[in-house]
Scaffold this active site. Structure first.
Site, PDB file in Angstrom:
ATOM      1  N   LYS A  16       0.836  -1.210   0.000  1.00  0.00           N
ATOM      2  CA  LYS A  16       0.000   0.000   0.000  1.00  0.00           C
ATOM      3  C   LYS A  16       0.858   1.241   0.000  1.00  0.00           C
ATOM      4  O   LYS A  16       2.003   1.236   0.488  1.00  0.00           O
ATOM      5  CB  LYS A  16      -0.962   0.020   1.187  1.00  0.00           C
ATOM      6  CG  LYS A  16      -0.326   0.033   2.580  1.00  0.00           C
ATOM      7  CD  LYS A  16      -0.031   1.420   3.143  1.00  0.00           C
ATOM      8  CE  LYS A  16       0.809   1.344   4.409  1.00  0.00           C
ATOM      9  NZ  LYS A  16       1.378   2.573   4.872  1.00  0.00           N
ATOM     10  N   ASP A 146      -3.101  -2.146   9.259  1.00  0.00           N
ATOM     11  CA  ASP A 146      -3.130  -2.105   7.788  1.00  0.00           C
ATOM     12  C   ASP A 146      -3.657  -3.390   7.156  1.00  0.00           C
ATOM     13  O   ASP A 146      -3.741  -3.476   5.933  1.00  0.00           O
ATOM     14  CB  ASP A 146      -1.707  -1.889   7.240  1.00  0.00           C
ATOM     15  CG  ASP A 146      -1.149  -0.519   7.564  1.00  0.00           C
ATOM     16  OD1 ASP A 146      -1.936   0.431   7.679  1.00  0.00           O
ATOM     17  OD2 ASP A 146       0.087  -0.418   7.693  1.00  0.00           O
TER      18      ASP A 146
HETATM   19  O1  C5P Z   1      -1.295  -1.981  13.983  1.00  0.00           O
HETATM   20  P1  C5P Z   1       0.136  -2.330  13.822  1.00  0.00           P
HETATM   21  O2  C5P Z   1       0.505  -3.594  14.554  1.00  0.00           O
HETATM   22  O3  C5P Z   1       0.601  -2.355  12.410  1.00  0.00           O
HETATM   23  O4  C5P Z   1       0.958  -1.178  14.524  1.00  0.00           O
HETATM   24  C1  C5P Z   1       2.325  -1.293  14.814  1.00  0.00           C
HETATM   25  C2  C5P Z   1       2.725  -0.166  15.748  1.00  0.00           C
HETATM   26  O5  C5P Z   1       2.662   1.095  15.068  1.00  0.00           O
HETATM   27  C3  C5P Z   1       1.829   0.014  16.960  1.00  0.00           C
HETATM   28  O6  C5P Z   1       2.243  -0.817  18.009  1.00  0.00           O
HETATM   29  C4  C5P Z   1       2.010   1.469  17.295  1.00  0.00           C
HETATM   30  O7  C5P Z   1       3.227   1.679  17.960  1.00  0.00           O
HETATM   31  C5  C5P Z   1       2.160   2.112  15.915  1.00  0.00           C
HETATM   32  N1  C5P Z   1       0.876   2.604  15.367  1.00  0.00           N
HETATM   33  C6  C5P Z   1       0.315   3.744  15.928  1.00  0.00           C
HETATM   34  N2  C5P Z   1      -0.862   4.226  15.417  1.00  0.00           N
HETATM   35  C7  C5P Z   1      -1.474   3.608  14.382  1.00  0.00           C
HETATM   36  C8  C5P Z   1      -0.904   2.454  13.790  1.00  0.00           C
HETATM   37  C9  C5P Z   1       0.282   1.976  14.313  1.00  0.00           C
HETATM   38  O8  C5P Z   1       0.852   4.338  16.871  1.00  0.00           O
HETATM   39  N3  C5P Z   1      -2.610   4.108  13.890  1.00  0.00           N
END
Ligand code: C5P
Length: 310
Positions: A16, A146
């Protein structure tokens, strides 16, 4: 145990890009509220799953990709996807997972999320579960912010922490040059840097860029290039200042837009058409900055591409 399940299933899922990425103040759960427009682009990972007694994962890629950075234990998002799907159906299943990377690793292009989405649809077929689309989306949201978009693909609005996805109908086809970095960036580290940059300042709720919306509506690549925004970019540039020069080099090649992809460090260059993207890609490749690919967008979300009965 593998039960009577046999055969193997392959699925692909796309990378993406974020055409705009607005980021709000960190929430109580540690995530940041986002207002984004996602576009799925033609770099993809292929995931093949086969029946096995245990859960295992192997990661392959060409020499240029940092496959050694992808974990092969329980923290691998594809492994988690298989386990979450099995658990939802009350199953105790092993599975052999082979991931072929075409998406930059830790590049800000949701490669791990693509693997999770591909694994969900592949295991759903392998185990003949017929899970509803709605349920797959909610399992995807549990796995990562994502992952739902990697299932949906195309072009879509993203809200919440990125997991709430609303497809957008667009007419245009866009051509991107992607310049990878040899070393990835950690998404949490980039968000921490974002927080540090905004300490003491009053962050407002994130907004979708009206410029991106109208450029997509008018299929105006010049306006789209000018409207590209990424509020994580200053944080990524603080951690990797050399990317500033990389973006500038792209601009000197005459692209319509140059931006860091998501949390970085991959850089994206929006080009007029395919021929222009090939030209820009060759120009950047000749400078030896890192692997360069040309990719169209939008493309479809995760889908099964081969299924063999055992
Ligand atoms: O959701 P995902 O596991 O991909 O997110 C990885 C990390 O990225 C989270 O633990 C957080 O630290 C950060 N994150 C965030 N805000 C979001 C998406 C991700 O702070 N909207």
């Amino acid at each position: 145990m593998s039960g009577r399940v046999r055969g193997q299933v392959s699925a692909v899922a796309p990378a993406k890009v974020n055409l705009c990425l607005g980021v709000g103040p960190v929430r109580a759960d540690g995530f940041h509220p986002l207002a984004t427009i996602y576009q799925a682009v033609g770099l993809q990972d292929r995931v093949t799953v086969g029946a096995a007694d245990e859960v295992s994962v192997t990661v392959r890629g060409d020499a240029r990709s940092a496959v050694h950075e992808v974990p092969t234990d329980g923290s691998n998002l594809a492994v988690q996807a298989a386990l979450v799907l099995a658990k939802h159906h009350g199953l105790d299943r092993g599975v052999r997972i082979v991931i072929e990377k075409g998406i930059p690793v830790a590049g800000g292009m949701a490669g791990g999320s693509a693997d999770a989405a591909a694994t969900l649809v592949a295991c759903d077929r392998l185990w003949r579960l017929g899970t509803s689309r709605e349920k797959l989306l909610s399992l995807a949201a549990e796995l990562g912010s994502d992952v739902p978009f990697a299932l949906v693909g195309g072009t879509a609005l993203g809200s919440g922490r990125g997991e709430l996805v609303t497809p957008l109908t667009t007419r245009g086809r866009y051509w991107w040059v992607v310049l990878e970095s040899a070393v990835g960036l950690s998404t949490p580290a980039v968000y921490r840097e974002f927080d540090a940059l905004h300490t003491g300042s009053a962050l407002v709720e994130p907004q979708i860029s009206s410029g991106v919306v109208s450029a997509l509506r008018d299929d105006d690549v010049v306006a789209l290039g000018a409207a590209l925004t990424n509020e994580l970019q200053p944080a990524a540039l603080r951690l990797r200042p050399e990317l500033e020069g990389v973006l500038e080099l792209g601009r000197t090649e005459g692209v319509h837009g140059a931006i860091v992809s998501g949390s970085g460090p991959s850089c994206l260059f929006l080009c007029a058409d395919r021929a222009d993207a090939v030209r820009v890609g060759e120009g950047l490749r000749s400078r030896g900055l890192g692997p360069v690919s040309v990719a169209p967008g939008p493309v479809a979300g995760a889908r099964v591409v081969a299924a063999r009965e055992g």
